[in-house]
Every structure is written in structure tokens, then in C-alpha cells.
Motif scaffolding. Structure first.
Motif, PDB file in Angstrom:
ATOM      1  N   TYR A 171     -16.040   2.398  16.962  1.00  0.00           N
ATOM      2  CA  TYR A 171     -15.213   2.706  15.795  1.00  0.00           C
ATOM      3  C   TYR A 171     -13.823   3.111  16.260  1.00  0.00           C
ATOM      4  O   TYR A 171     -13.659   4.132  16.920  1.00  0.00           O
TER       5      TYR A 171
ATOM      6  N   GLY B 168      -3.814   1.765   9.852  1.00  0.00           N
ATOM      7  CA  GLY B 168      -4.253   2.570  10.994  1.00  0.00           C
ATOM      8  C   GLY B 168      -3.265   3.662  11.341  1.00  0.00           C
ATOM      9  O   GLY B 168      -3.058   3.968  12.522  1.00  0.00           O
TER      10      GLY B 168
ATOM     11  N   GLY C 247     -11.042   3.160  14.066  1.00  0.00           N
ATOM     12  CA  GLY C 247     -10.363   3.921  13.012  1.00  0.00           C
ATOM     13  C   GLY C 247      -9.114   3.222  12.516  1.00  0.00           C
ATOM     14  O   GLY C 247      -8.345   3.784  11.739  1.00  0.00           O
ATOM     15  N   THR C 248      -8.871   1.996  12.992  1.00  0.00           N
ATOM     16  CA  THR C 248      -7.868   1.101  12.410  1.00  0.00           C
ATOM     17  C   THR C 248      -8.665  -0.078  11.892  1.00  0.00           C
ATOM     18  O   THR C 248      -9.328  -0.766  12.682  1.00  0.00           O
TER      19      THR C 248
ATOM     20  N   TYR D  88     -17.258   0.987   5.485  1.00  0.00           N
ATOM     21  CA  TYR D  88     -16.705   2.240   5.003  1.00  0.00           C
ATOM     22  C   TYR D  88     -17.322   2.458   3.628  1.00  0.00           C
ATOM     23  O   TYR D  88     -16.837   1.970   2.622  1.00  0.00           O
TER      24      TYR D  88
ATOM     25  N   GLU E 157       0.822  -1.202   0.000  1.00  0.00           N
ATOM     26  CA  GLU E 157       0.000   0.000   0.000  1.00  0.00           C
ATOM     27  C   GLU E 157       0.862   1.261   0.000  1.00  0.00           C
ATOM     28  O   GLU E 157       0.435   2.310  -0.466  1.00  0.00           O
TER      29      GLU E 157
ATOM     30  N   THR F 123      -3.193   6.772  11.542  1.00  0.00           N
ATOM     31  CA  THR F 123      -3.506   7.894  12.453  1.00  0.00           C
ATOM     32  C   THR F 123      -3.503   7.447  13.907  1.00  0.00           C
ATOM     33  O   THR F 123      -3.534   8.275  14.816  1.00  0.00           O
TER      34      THR F 123
ATOM     35  N   PHE G  25     -19.023  -3.864  10.064  1.00  0.00           N
ATOM     36  CA  PHE G  25     -18.108  -2.735   9.865  1.00  0.00           C
ATOM     37  C   PHE G  25     -18.362  -2.213   8.450  1.00  0.00           C
ATOM     38  O   PHE G  25     -18.526  -3.007   7.509  1.00  0.00           O
TER      39      PHE G  25
ATOM     40  N   LEU H  36     -11.207   2.395   1.524  1.00  0.00           N
ATOM     41  CA  LEU H  36     -10.337   1.240   1.760  1.00  0.00           C
ATOM     42  C   LEU H  36      -9.856   0.614   0.462  1.00  0.00           C
ATOM     43  O   LEU H  36     -10.578   0.577  -0.542  1.00  0.00           O
ATOM     44  N   ARG H  37      -8.636   0.118   0.497  1.00  0.00           N
ATOM     45  CA  ARG H  37      -8.004  -0.452  -0.695  1.00  0.00           C
ATOM     46  C   ARG H  37      -8.456  -1.892  -0.901  1.00  0.00           C
ATOM     47  O   ARG H  37      -8.443  -2.701   0.035  1.00  0.00           O
TER      48      ARG H  37
HETATM   49  P1  FDP Z   1      -5.536   4.939   8.178  1.00  0.00           P
HETATM   50  O1  FDP Z   1      -5.926   5.908   7.103  1.00  0.00           O
HETATM   51  O2  FDP Z   1      -5.382   5.590   9.526  1.00  0.00           O
HETATM   52  O3  FDP Z   1      -4.366   4.057   7.799  1.00  0.00           O
HETATM   53  O4  FDP Z   1      -6.653   2.197   5.533  1.00  0.00           O
HETATM   54  C1  FDP Z   1      -6.929   3.263   6.044  1.00  0.00           C
HETATM   55  C2  FDP Z   1      -7.568   3.407   7.415  1.00  0.00           C
HETATM   56  O5  FDP Z   1      -6.734   3.911   8.381  1.00  0.00           O
HETATM   57  C3  FDP Z   1      -8.213   2.138   8.007  1.00  0.00           C
HETATM   58  O6  FDP Z   1      -7.372   1.378   8.788  1.00  0.00           O
HETATM   59  C4  FDP Z   1      -9.343   2.714   8.819  1.00  0.00           C
HETATM   60  O7  FDP Z   1     -10.409   1.808   9.007  1.00  0.00           O
HETATM   61  C5  FDP Z   1      -9.743   3.918   8.022  1.00  0.00           C
HETATM   62  O8  FDP Z   1      -8.639   4.284   7.216  1.00  0.00           O
HETATM   63  C6  FDP Z   1     -10.088   5.104   8.884  1.00  0.00           C
HETATM   64  O9  FDP Z   1     -10.510   6.142   8.081  1.00  0.00           O
HETATM   65  P2  FDP Z   1     -11.252   7.428   8.682  1.00  0.00           P
HETATM   66  O10 FDP Z   1     -10.233   8.138   9.497  1.00  0.00           O
HETATM   67  O11 FDP Z   1     -11.680   8.191   7.489  1.00  0.00           O
HETATM   68  O12 FDP Z   1     -12.401   6.940   9.498  1.00  0.00           O
END
Ligand code: FDP
Length: 340
Positions: A250, A126, A252-253, A270, A100, A128, A268, A281-282
Motif C-alpha cells: 500500500y 497522492g 497511499g497514492t 478503499y 478535484e 501526502t 486495490f 476516493l472521488r
Molecule cells: P491523497 O489523499 O494523499 O491525495 O485521493 C486521495 C488519496 O491520496 C489517494 O491517492 C490514495 O489512494 C488515498 O487518498 C490514500 O488515503 P489514506 O491516506 O486514507 O490511505
């Protein structure tokens, strides 16, 4: 074998032994698949160890670069990406990889032998959450090479999920777990750091047909299609008979949200939205591997229009909308959000 692995003495089943014994059951097995998993396991242990000491090892924060997705690259992303490549490239089992974090397919240097497998991975999902001590993970999937000749590449990477030989993730959470499927159930192994081995802790994971949790970034609500908004509103509307309202969780990972979904059930999502027309998501590094893991555990994964496993990729970093989890919860979602 499942009866055998249900025995309480789990310390008897390392990940290596589990995979090795299964592979031996295949006539003509060469041991290459087992070797590839040994390398993935090693990469997982190295990344886990660094994640555990990231704040001490100077590995928090940004590198200052952006990746192919236009996202800020974290130092841990780079470390995890390099670790995956270094652990796998010399083994001789893989002919090409894709990450990725990297624009194009990653060739195997000519000084190393090339094998018959293709490895796709998201080195650290994940981003962030890296700097704030929240669970993150590595996702991977394995395909068989389909091209011939001396130049394996994009064609080998652009295969639908239904062609995956194996998929898995390593979650760096309160414990480190390696969860994988090779088409014969989904199984989870927990790292015992004092021994340095993954041991079978969650054999033959099964999702309940229906859960009690929905997981979606509700901050995006104003960007959603009205059908998605109505579906989420419906999940929150009390109805004793069908177990609603659902609880919201949620992280966010994706790895962490999907791990919880595998353990407890629920859904879950997105979805596509006004900003992310194909979702976020990819397909190749996130949606397809997770779809295989969840389906092998009795769940479902859909884009809202078709099964994730059936989507034929046209681009390496293609995105897809995703609804994934317990069978009945995903069927409800699809019925409510589907356009066609
Ligand atoms: P991240 O950008 O932090 O790497 O793949 C991307 C991802 O995380 C997923 O792990 C996560 O489910 C999603 O993006 C979170 O996205 P949002 O911050 O838009 O909710």
C-alpha cells in the motif's frame, strides 16, 4: 495495429503519433482529440519536470489553504492544477473542465473557442506523498459535451464512467509514464527526458485474471464493516490451492497503487468505513477513470454493490467505495463484501 506496435523499435512510436494514427482511422475525425492529448502530454511533462526538482524549486509544503474536500492544499497541488488549466483552456477542444481541487466546474474563458469535449482531472493525486519523494500522479478523463447552448457546465461533468471517451494517468515515479485508454486497450508510454517525448513502452497492457497482492489501508481496519474485515482476513489466510496468503502493498497514492495493480494484478480497495461513509476516493476524478483503464486491460472495478462505470454522479466531488483490479480478485471481494 497492435502487431505493428509490438515491433521492438519503440522509439518509432511517440504518444502523439500513436494517438494521431488511431484517430485518423475514424471516419470524420477532426484531429481535435489528438490536439487535446498533445496538451495533456505537455501538462504532464511540465508537472513531471517540477516534481523532479520540487525541493529545489521551493515547491514543497502547504499553501495554508484547504480545498473543497477540507484537505490541506500543497503548493504542488496548486502548481499542477494551474498547469492543467493553462495547457488546455486555450486549445479550443474543451468546453468545460472540472478539477478535484476546485469547487465548481471551470469554465473556458470567453476569449477562447469552446470545443466539444469535457475534461475532468485530479491534478496531483497522492498529496501526502509529495513531500517525501514517493510516486504521485495526475488522473484525467474525457467526455463528450451533452448540453446544448452557450452555457456548458455541471450537466456535462455529471456523466457516468460508461460515457468516458478516454481516461488516463501520468505517474511521476522512478520514471514518468503516460498510461491511457480511448476504448481500444490500455497503453503505456515512458518519458525519455533526454528527448522530451513519451515513447510506447507498454502496449496493450493486460492484467492477469488473478494476482497475488492486496492493497488497502489496514490502519482503518477498526472502522471497516465486519464483511470487509473478513474479506481481508481471508486474503491473509494460507491456502495453497488458491494462492493465499496474498502479499500486502500500500503506497497511499492511488495512481501508484493502481499502476502496480495494472502491471502485476491483484486487488486495490478503499472501502466505505465508519468515518468515510462512501469511501474516500472521488468518482469522477479517480474511480471512474481508473475503472475504464482497468476494464480495458481485462480487469474489473466495483463499488461493492455495482460496477463503478455504471454509477451516475449526482455531485461533482462525489465519493464511492472502490474494489478494483484483477477480475477474479474483484469478484471474490464483491461476493464477500456485498450487502444486497
Ligand atoms: P491523497 O489523499 O494523499 O491525495 O485521493 C486521495 C488519496 O491520496 C489517494 O491517492 C490514495 O489512494 C488515498 O487518498 C490514500 O488515503 P489514506 O491516506 O486514507 O490511505
Amino acid at each position: 495495429m497492435v502487431d505493428e506496435i509490438r515491433k521492438p523499435d519503440r522509439y518509432g512510436w511517440t504518444l502523439e503519433r500513436f494517438i494521431g494514427e488511431r484517430q485518423r482511422a475514424f471516419p470524420g475525425a477532426t484531429g481535435e482529440f489528438t490536439q487535446l492529448f498533445q496538451q495533456l502530454e505537455l501538462a504532464g511533462k511540465i508537472i513531471s519536470s517540477r516534481v523532479n526538482q520540487a525541493g529545489l524549486a521551493g515547491l514543497l509544503g502547504l499553501t495554508g489553504d484547504t480545498n473543497v474536500q477540507g484537505e490541506a492544499v500543497q503548493k504542488m497541488d496548486v502548481f499542477a492544477n494551474n498547469t492543467m488549466i493553462q495547457c488546455v483552456e486555450a486549445g479550443g477542444q474543451v468546453c468545460v473542465m472540472a478539477s478535484e481541487e476546485v469547487d465548481d466546474p471551470i469554465p473556458i474563458p470567453t476569449r477562447y473557442p469552446r470545443g466539444r469535449y469535457v475534461l475532468m482531472f485530479d491534478p496531483l493525486d497522492g498529496s501526502t506523498n509529495i513531500d517525501v519523494n514517493i510516486s504521485i500522479g495526475t488522473i484525467f478523463s474525457v467526455h463528450k459535451r451533452v448540453s446544448e447552448g452557450d452555457d456548458p457546465g455541471l450537466r456535462d461533468c455529471l456523466q457516468p464512467g460508461s460515457k468516458q471517451l478516454a481516461a488516463g494517468y501520468i505517474i511521476y515515479g522512478s520514471s514518468c509514464m503516460f498510461v491511457f485508454t480511448s476504448g481500444d486497450g490500455t497503453h503505456g508510454f515512458t518519458l525519455d527526458p533526454s528527448v522530451g517525448e513519451f515513447f510506447l513502452s507498454h502496449p496493450d497492457i493486460k492484467l492477469p485474471d488473478r494476482g497475488k497482492i492486496y492493497s488497502i489501508n489496514e490502519g482503518n481496519e477498526q472502522l471497516w464493516d465486519p464483511r470487509v474485515r473478513d474479506w481481508v482476513k481471508w486474503l491473509k489466510t494460507p491456502d495453497k490451492a488458491s494462492g493465499r496468503p496474498y502479499s500486502s502493498r500500500y503506497i497511499g497514492t492511488m495512481v501508484a497503487d493502481l499502476h502496480r495493480t495494472l502491471m502485476k494484478g491483484g486487488v486495490f480497495a478503499y472501502p466505505a468505513d465508519a468515518k468515510n461513509k462512501n469511501g474516500k476516493l472521488r468518482l469522477l476524478y479517480e474511480a471512474a477513470p481508473m475503472a475504464m483503464l482497468v476494464q480495458q486491460a481485462g480487469g474489473l472495478a466495483s463499488t461493492g454493490e455495482q460496477a463503478v462505470m455504471d454509477v451516475v454522479p449526482t455531485e461533482l466531488h462525489q465519493r464511492v467505495p472502490l474494489y478494483i483490479g484483477s477480475k477474479l480478485d474483484v469478484l471474490d471481494a464483491v461476493e464477500r463484501v456485498r450487502k444486497s
